[in-house]
Structure formats: C-alpha cells, structure tokens
Design a protein around this motif. Structure first.
Motif, mmCIF file in Angstrom:
data_model
loop_
_atom_site.group_PDB
_atom_site.id
_atom_site.type_symbol
_atom_site.label_atom_id
_atom_site.label_comp_id
_atom_site.label_asym_id
_atom_site.label_seq_id
_atom_site.Cartn_x
_atom_site.Cartn_y
_atom_site.Cartn_z
ATOM 1 N N LEU A 195 0.853 -1.205 0.000
ATOM 2 C CA LEU A 195 0.000 0.000 0.000
ATOM 3 C C LEU A 195 0.883 1.248 0.000
ATOM 4 N N ARG A 196 1.922 1.225 0.834
ATOM 5 C CA ARG A 196 2.819 2.393 0.928
ATOM 6 C C ARG A 196 3.589 2.604 -0.375
ATOM 7 N N LEU A 197 3.990 1.488 -0.993
ATOM 8 C CA LEU A 197 4.701 1.567 -2.270
ATOM 9 C C LEU A 197 3.840 2.300 -3.297
ATOM 10 N N SER A 198 2.566 1.951 -3.321
ATOM 11 C CA SER A 198 1.646 2.567 -4.277
ATOM 12 C C SER A 198 1.463 4.057 -3.970
ATOM 13 N N PHE A 199 1.372 4.404 -2.678
ATOM 14 C CA PHE A 199 1.247 5.818 -2.297
ATOM 15 C C PHE A 199 2.484 6.595 -2.754
ATOM 16 N N HIS A 200 3.666 6.034 -2.534
ATOM 17 C CA HIS A 200 4.899 6.733 -2.912
ATOM 18 C C HIS A 200 5.043 6.828 -4.423
ATOM 19 N N ASP A 201 4.466 5.868 -5.153
ATOM 20 C CA ASP A 201 4.482 5.960 -6.616
ATOM 21 C C ASP A 201 3.598 7.126 -7.063
ATOM 22 N N ASN A 248 4.463 12.781 -9.556
ATOM 23 C CA ASN A 248 3.938 12.773 -10.939
ATOM 24 C C ASN A 248 2.893 11.705 -11.232
ATOM 25 N N GLY A 249 2.022 11.411 -10.270
ATOM 26 C CA GLY A 249 0.921 10.481 -10.540
ATOM 27 C C GLY A 249 1.327 9.020 -10.465
ATOM 28 N N CYS A 250 0.290 8.163 -10.551
ATOM 29 C CA CYS A 250 0.505 6.723 -10.350
ATOM 30 C C CYS A 250 0.999 6.100 -11.658
ATOM 31 N N VAL A 308 18.643 8.537 -12.715
ATOM 32 C CA VAL A 308 18.453 8.379 -11.267
ATOM 33 C C VAL A 308 16.960 8.444 -10.995
ATOM 34 N N GLY A 309 16.419 7.367 -10.467
ATOM 35 C CA GLY A 309 14.961 7.289 -10.269
ATOM 36 C C GLY A 309 14.549 7.639 -8.855
ATOM 37 N N GLU A 310 13.374 7.134 -8.474
ATOM 38 C CA GLU A 310 12.803 7.487 -7.172
ATOM 39 C C GLU A 310 13.199 6.520 -6.064
ATOM 40 N N LYS A 311 13.681 5.326 -6.469
ATOM 41 C CA LYS A 311 13.986 4.307 -5.454
ATOM 42 C C LYS A 311 15.006 4.808 -4.435
ATOM 43 N N THR A 312 15.952 5.615 -4.924
ATOM 44 C CA THR A 312 17.036 6.063 -4.040
ATOM 45 C C THR A 312 16.781 7.467 -3.481
ATOM 46 N N ALA A 313 15.590 8.013 -3.714
ATOM 47 C CA ALA A 313 15.246 9.331 -3.147
ATOM 48 C C ALA A 313 15.129 9.209 -1.624
ATOM 49 N N PHE A 314 15.371 10.311 -0.924
ATOM 50 C CA PHE A 314 15.438 10.292 0.544
ATOM 51 C C PHE A 314 14.260 9.565 1.232
#
Ligand code: HEM
Length: 159
Positions: free
Chosen positions: A57-63, A67-69, A82-88
C-alpha cells in the motif's frame, strides 16, 4: 472571462474523455486472468509475511506521490538515470518491490506478453493488499472473540 470559460469547457471535455477510457473492467477483455493473478500474488506474499500488505500500500502511495501513479517508483537507477527508489523518503524504507516483480512476471506469462502495465499492477496489488489485510484482521478479531468468550466462561465456572 471568455478564456476562463474556454478553459472550463476544455477541462470538462477532458474529464469526460478520461472517464470514457477508464474502466475497472478493462482487463476482462484484454486478459481476464490478469486481476486474479495479481490477487494470487498478493495472497502468496502475505502468507510469507503479513507486513508486505501495508508495505505494498505504501509503495503505491509513494508511486502516486511523484507525478501520478505511473509505476515510476519501480524503476532502477542506471548509468544515465536516477529514479525514485534512491530518493530520501524511499531509500532503505520502501519494501515489497520483489512482490511486484514476481507478480509482473506471472501476469506476463498468463497474458502472453507485456499487456498489463506495472502502474496498473501496483495499484491493483495495493487494493488487494488492503482487502487481504482486512480479512486477516477480521479473522483474528473473530478468533479473539471466541478466546474471550472461552476465558469468560472458564472464569465464571472455575474462579
Ligand atoms: C505525507 C504523508 C506521509 C508521511 C510523511 C508518511 C511517513 C511515513 C513514515 C516515516 C513511515 C515509516 C517508514 C519506515 O519505517 O521506514 C511510514 C510508514 C507507512 N506509511 Fe506513511 N506517510 C505518509 C502518508 C501515508 C499514506 C497516505 C499512506 C497510505 C496510503 C501511508 C501508508 C503507510 C504504511 C502502510 C506504512 C507502513 C509500511 C510498512 O510497514 O512497510 N502513509 N509512513
């Protein structure tokens, strides 16, 4: 004023257009096994570790937050990207990527190819996680009620 009206009309037209293309039954025709396969993947993951439900559920929220799902949270960094996986807020904190990877592989197999987007898989998996975790909670609450009734009976009989 005319410009505001034009924008309003354009927005309503866009909304109507978007509605015309969004349907929870879309995969019924494209690949009827897609949604059941996602649900089975979520169930299998939750049998391994119940916490994966909230994690998905949290993964989906962070996606959706960036910029949307669009499934962008699932992308790995590489030499030029550089994607979102390594963002703070995500690094060493988001979990469950492997569940979505496994489901994607299973869905590609039953649908004979790359038919269901990662974004759709993630959202459907988040929905199924909530349903499954809720069922687990109800099960334990019911069980708890039985245990409570048993203890009440035992205490009135023997204490
Ligand atoms: C901007 C608002 C939010 C902030 C600042 C926030 C922050 C956090 C933080 C710091 C954690 C702990 C992470 C860790 O242990 O590494 C967390 C966990 C969690 N959050 Fe949020 N959160 C927010 C909104 C949401 C929303 C909207 C949802 C649901 C859609 C959500 C669902 C969860 C879940 C399910 C967990 C536990 C995940 C797990 O156990 O793996 N959060 N959140």
């Amino acid at each position: 004023m005319a410009s505001v009206l034009t924008h309003a009309v354009a927005l309503v037209a866009l909304a109507a257009l978007a509605n015309a293309h969004l349907s929870p039954y879309f995969y019924d025709n494209v690949c009827p096994q897609a949604l059941p396969t996602i649900r089975n993947g979520v169930r299998a993951a939750l049998r391994r570790e119940a916490r994966l439900g909230p994690s998905i559920l949290r993964l989906s929220f962070h996606d959706c937050f960036v910029n949307g799902c669009d499934g962008s949270v699932l992308l790995d960094d590489n030499g030029s990207f550089v994607g979102e996986k390594t963002a703070f807020p995500n690094v060493n904190s988001l979990r469950g990527f492997e569940v979505i990877d496994d489901i994607k592989e299973a869905v590609n197999q039953v649908c004979n190819g790359n038919v269901v987007s990662c974004a759709d898989i993630l959202v459907a998996a988040a929905r199924d996680s909530v349903v499954e975790v809720n069922s687990l909670a109800v099960f334990f609450l019911e069980k708890n009620k039985v245990i409570k009734a048993f203890l009440m009976e035992a205490s009135t009989k023997y204490l």
